[in-house]
Design an enzyme around this catalytic site. Structure first.
Site, PDB file in Angstrom:
ATOM      1  N   HIS A  49       0.839  -1.202   0.000  1.00 60.85           N
ATOM      2  CA  HIS A  49       0.000   0.000   0.000  1.00 60.85           C
ATOM      3  C   HIS A  49       0.873   1.252   0.000  1.00 60.85           C
ATOM      4  CE1 HIS A  49       1.048  -0.508   4.247  1.00 60.85           C
ATOM      5  NE2 HIS A  49       0.949   0.806   4.312  1.00 60.85           N
ATOM      6  N   HIS A 134       5.662   5.856  -0.540  1.00 58.98           N
ATOM      7  CA  HIS A 134       6.464   4.670  -0.854  1.00 58.98           C
ATOM      8  C   HIS A 134       5.628   3.421  -0.586  1.00 58.98           C
ATOM      9  CE1 HIS A 134       6.948   5.273   3.475  1.00 58.98           C
ATOM     10  NE2 HIS A 134       7.119   3.967   3.543  1.00 58.98           N
TER      11      HIS A 134
END
Length: 193
Positions: A49, A134
């Protein structure tokens, strides 16, 4: 056996889930990286995610208030971001987190800012660090000091440079289950238009 919940109330975060094809894509990267880099925890591919806001422990009343606030996300349009490349957080020789990069577009930054504002309005702590999107692949360094992992990391960063386009069409509220293989449970989806 009953699952222990960190600090009493369940912990939550708000994020963008990767689509299945990118879960598979980064899982292949992980399988190669796992052979070369010593991390204790490699993320389940279904948990990949892009975090927008970590909330921590949240009681049911506050969760309901947050749910109402997050309904406002539907006013935003879906958009694309590029994901890929390899990076780390922490000491370059013993980095605590291994991640794949996410292009920090104005639209993604705006979405993160809106989510942050909603959370702060409800009393959640304001994030003081700059937003660095990220996708965490692994964390908790477990290497020794003898092996030159910095050279291996440098080689991996040069090798994994491909970028893939990803559609961001929803935001998700996740609950954390620290003792499960797949640690993040989808509680609610908030579609973009």
């Amino acid at each position: 056996m009953e699952e222990k919940i960190m600090g009493g109330s369940p912990h939550y975060f708000i994020a963008i889930l990767l689509p299945e094809e990118l879960q598979e894509y980064f899982s292949i990267w992980q399988s190669v990286l796992r052979e070369k880099l010593p991390y204790k925890q490699w993320y389940n591919k279904r948990d990949f995610h892009i975090t927008l806001k970590f909330l921590g422990a949240v009681d049911n009343d506050k969760l309901q208030e947050l749910d109402k606030k997050l309904q406002g996300i539907k006013m935003l349009n879906a958009f694309h971001v590029n994901v890929g490349s390899i990076g780390t957080f922490g000491n370059p020789k013993t980095p605590r987190v291994l991640w794949s990069g996410v292009e920090k577009t104005d639209t993604l930054s705006q979405l993160a800012q809106i989510v942050e504002e909603y959370a702060v309005q409800l009393g959640f702590s304001k994030e003081n660090r700059a937003y660095t999107p990220h996708i965490t692949l692994a964390k908790k360094w477990a290497g020794n000091q003898v092996t030159r992992y910095d050279e291996i990391l440098s080689e991996m960063k040069n090798k994994y440079t491909t970028k893939e386009k990803m559609l961001v069409h929803e935001v998700i509220l996740f609950q954390i289950h620290p003792n499960r293989e797949q640690k993040y449970e989808i509680i609610r989806r908030y579609p973009l238009r």
